[in-house]
Write an enzyme that holds these catalytic residues in place. Structure first.
Site, PDB file in Angstrom:
ATOM      1  N   HIS A 138       0.861  -1.183   0.000  1.00  0.00           N
ATOM      2  CA  HIS A 138       0.000   0.000   0.000  1.00  0.00           C
ATOM      3  C   HIS A 138       0.893   1.226   0.000  1.00  0.00           C
ATOM      4  O   HIS A 138       1.739   1.393   0.868  1.00  0.00           O
ATOM      5  CB  HIS A 138      -0.911   0.017   1.226  1.00  0.00           C
ATOM      6  CG  HIS A 138      -1.870   1.183   1.221  1.00  0.00           C
ATOM      7  ND1 HIS A 138      -3.133   1.105   0.678  1.00  0.00           N
ATOM      8  CD2 HIS A 138      -1.718   2.463   1.658  1.00  0.00           C
ATOM      9  CE1 HIS A 138      -3.734   2.273   0.790  1.00  0.00           C
ATOM     10  NE2 HIS A 138      -2.906   3.125   1.388  1.00  0.00           N
ATOM     11  N   CYS A 139       0.694   2.092  -0.995  1.00  0.00           N
ATOM     12  CA  CYS A 139       1.545   3.280  -1.136  1.00  0.00           C
ATOM     13  C   CYS A 139       0.736   4.524  -0.757  1.00  0.00           C
ATOM     14  O   CYS A 139      -0.233   4.859  -1.450  1.00  0.00           O
ATOM     15  CB  CYS A 139       2.047   3.403  -2.571  1.00  0.00           C
ATOM     16  SG  CYS A 139       3.069   4.881  -2.841  1.00  0.00           S
ATOM     17  N   PRO A 140       1.110   5.223   0.308  1.00  0.00           N
ATOM     18  CA  PRO A 140       0.371   6.439   0.680  1.00  0.00           C
ATOM     19  C   PRO A 140       0.509   7.548  -0.351  1.00  0.00           C
ATOM     20  O   PRO A 140      -0.365   8.413  -0.455  1.00  0.00           O
ATOM     21  CB  PRO A 140       1.001   6.834   2.016  1.00  0.00           C
ATOM     22  CG  PRO A 140       2.361   6.206   2.010  1.00  0.00           C
ATOM     23  CD  PRO A 140       2.207   4.930   1.249  1.00  0.00           C
TER      24      PRO A 140
END
Length: 298
Positions: A155-157
């Site tokens: 998961h990439c913010p």
């Protein structure tokens, strides 16, 4: 004596393990035109910061580096390249952020759905206790998206989304284009510094010398930081694609239970089949074509 992993698999083969009676019916499916967007405060803030930094680089490059230049051809050439790459970077970011990464239907671990699978005796299926979904092979649950994601890498913010089966292409393009504009901005800034040292500072910029220096220093700091970060991320993603092993699978050292393909076929699975200029376009949805049949072992 069986290992813990084997004992777990024996439990998963039992029909009662799935406990379909604990799952509510899945929510109504939204229309295909509904945009995918994760309502996460940190991710939204990171996405806004990303766009702001790109626009800041655009401002400095155009108004500090290019417009004051005496060579019109130099300004036009570099302006077209930089703005074109920046546009592709933002378009890739938007597609990576607003594309369903491969979410498994929520709450489909119902008795009716399990019966519709027509499972063979002893066949293993996985149920996610958090989103009450039947998990396909290589799917993992994301605590931010609150969904199980097919071939979830991480998961990439910065894109406020998971990187998964359906949006990995756009994430790779985003990292590549950001790395390219960062490198391009650093090269132009270096040439500008050399030019300003040889000439009068008041003639090489429309801003005052102190303001020009501050703007250029901030641009160089931003460019160097993003160049290193995105170049490393781009290389990591390409390596994961070629080896057909996601970041989570590498971290957990999961046993490989899927078909092994060539590196070129793995690239086609993500970017589309066959190879074309569309690989570089964030507006082209990958057409897996023949590559799709190699995706999983059935």
């Amino acid at each position: 004596m069986k290992s813990p992993a084997h004992r777990t698999r024996d439990i998963e083969r039992q029909a009662g393990y799935l406990k379909p009676e604990h799952c509510a019916p899945p929510p109504p499916r939204s229309s295909s035109g509904t945009m995918w967007f994760i309502r996460d405060g940190c991710g939204i803030a990171c996405g806004i910061i990303t766009w702001f930094l790109v626009f800041y680089a655009e401002f400095v490059v155009v108004f500090v580096l290019l417009l004051p230049a005496k060579n019109i051809a130099y300004s036009l050439f570099n302006g077209v390249i930089f703005n074109g790459l920046a546009f592709l970077a933002l378009a890739s970011h938007a597609r990576a952020m607003c594309t369903d990464p491969g979410a498994v239907p929520k709450g489909n671990a119902t008795k009716e759905f399990i019966e519709s699978l027509q499972l063979k005796p002893g066949q293993v299926v996985y149920k996610c206790p958090k989103c009450c979904s039947i998990k396909p092979d290589r799917a993992h649950h994301c605590s931010v998206c609150k969904r199980c994601i097919k071939k979830m890498d991480h998961h990439c913010p910065w894109v406020n989304n998971c990187v998964g089966e359906n949006n990995q292409k756009y994430f790779v393009l985003f990292t590549m284009y950001i790395a390219l504009i960062s490198f391009h901005a650093l090269v132009m800034a270096a040439f500008h510094f050399v030019f300003c040292f040889e000439e009068d500072w008041t003639k090489c910029s429309n801003f005052s010398p102190p303001a020009t220096v501050i703007l250029l220093i901030l641009l160089c700091f931003e460019g160097l930081l993003f160049l290193i970060f995105t170049a490393v991320m781009f290389g990591t993603q390409v390596h994961s694609i070629c080896t057909d092993e996601t970041g989570i699978e590498q971290l957990k050292k999961e046993e490989r239970r899927w078909a092994k393909r060539s590196k070129w076929m793995n690239m086609k699975v993500v970017f589309g089949h066959p190879f074309s200029i569309a690989w570089l376009s964030p507006f082209a949805t990958p057409d897996h074509g023949k590559a799709d049949v190699y995706q999983y072992i059935v």
